[in-house]
Enzyme design. Sequence first.
Site, mmCIF file in Angstrom:
data_model
loop_
_atom_site.group_PDB
_atom_site.id
_atom_site.type_symbol
_atom_site.label_atom_id
_atom_site.label_comp_id
_atom_site.label_asym_id
_atom_site.label_seq_id
_atom_site.Cartn_x
_atom_site.Cartn_y
_atom_site.Cartn_z
ATOM 1 N N GLU A 109 5.192 -5.585 8.122
ATOM 2 C CA GLU A 109 4.282 -4.693 8.835
ATOM 3 C C GLU A 109 4.616 -4.512 10.311
ATOM 4 O O GLU A 109 4.351 -3.448 10.884
ATOM 5 C CB GLU A 109 2.835 -5.198 8.685
ATOM 6 C CG GLU A 109 2.234 -4.957 7.309
ATOM 7 C CD GLU A 109 2.661 -5.978 6.273
ATOM 8 O OE1 GLU A 109 2.253 -5.847 5.106
ATOM 9 O OE2 GLU A 109 3.415 -6.924 6.632
ATOM 10 N N ASP A 112 -1.413 -8.029 7.012
ATOM 11 C CA ASP A 112 -2.834 -8.243 6.743
ATOM 12 C C ASP A 112 -3.039 -8.717 5.297
ATOM 13 O O ASP A 112 -2.337 -9.603 4.845
ATOM 14 C CB ASP A 112 -3.637 -6.975 7.053
ATOM 15 C CG ASP A 112 -3.220 -5.777 6.214
ATOM 16 O OD1 ASP A 112 -2.046 -5.699 5.799
ATOM 17 O OD2 ASP A 112 -4.065 -4.902 5.962
ATOM 18 N N GLY A 124 0.807 -1.211 0.000
ATOM 19 C CA GLY A 124 0.000 0.000 0.000
ATOM 20 C C GLY A 124 0.839 1.258 0.000
ATOM 21 O O GLY A 124 1.985 1.268 0.449
ATOM 22 N N GLY A 151 0.428 -5.244 0.443
ATOM 23 C CA GLY A 151 -0.711 -5.298 -0.463
ATOM 24 C C GLY A 151 -0.390 -5.915 -1.801
ATOM 25 O O GLY A 151 -1.271 -6.475 -2.463
#
Length: 375
Positions: free
Chosen positions: A138, A146, A66, A115
């Site tokens: 992360e 995630d 991301g 992502g």
Amino acid sequence: MALTSQVLVTQNSDVRTIKLNRPKQLNALSLEMESRLLELFRAYEEDHSVKLIIVKGEGKAFSVGGDIPAVINGIKCASSKQRESFFQTAYTLNYLSATYTKIQVSLLKGLVMGGGAGISLQGRFRVVTDNTVFAMPETALGSFPDVGASYFLSRLPGFFGEYVGLTGARLDGAEMLVCGLATHFVPLEKLSSLEDALCKANSGDPEIIDNIIHDFKNPKLKENNQYFRLITIDRCFSKRTVEEIISALEKEADRNMDDWILWTIKALKKVSPTGLKIALRYIREGRFQGVAQCLIREYIISCKVMQAVYCRDFFEGYRSLMIDKDKNPKWEPSKLEFVSDDVVDYYFAPLDDQDWQDLKLPIRSNLTSYAISKL
């Protein structure tokens, strides 16, 4: 750069090639890009003329994940509903990729992180190459891995997923192949030829596609391959708590002063204590859940991380790594023993908000046996 040029599409008979096109940003995914990808995935699934989708990145990376600066700025300006919308779009895209009825081939050249992993590692065919580097970093950002990672990391052999998710360890293409994150390895100089062969075949038959990719040779693992450490990883990362994992690694270091063990201990002690405890619990629980359950739960956790009620580690990690670049984050709480079970429980419980709604994933029908196995 206009939105239409950030995600490029090439049509070759019944094949659609989607190219992430922000090379200067290493194809970091903005909300606009993810919205466009979601639109394309939905349209191609309904289009009977489309048999195969190829996803790749322009430049040196597939995608580093991301667009964190854009996410942070958006969070500061956005309402809670707007923040939730960002994760709804991303996780719905991840879910479609995981349960897609058409064949998706991801060509994973260069960096594949966050992502970028979410939109590729859930698909049917994941092709890596000589310069592929995968990581879920992360916890170093004060968050947790995630985008469906609680599903795909939890299904790696032994406790390798806990190792990768907690430490942010980088894996090369050969390591991704042997642990199951990738399905095929193709030498970098042959990657374009593979893409041409897939387009020429013009087929959505998984057996035909598999045979085409298998025409290319597999790699040899390096002598210092992390997967060769699986026995030690299982012995240490199978422990019940993060504290016990670190203690087991320290005992290994006492018996064998090994650079890899020392790096692993250092990595765990440097990242967010809260992020570590969230990641360990959610990877463990992910083993017994389908991809939809994993994403719905990750949605709750992500929204709470952004609310920063108990912990602002995500914003501190961003400051340390991307703003001041001092690489010296001040985590709060600062130590694992200060992160109570009650705090971890908070991240897994529904939000105490009368307007809160869980992630609403699309109803899937006419799925392939491959997709059904992930539900």
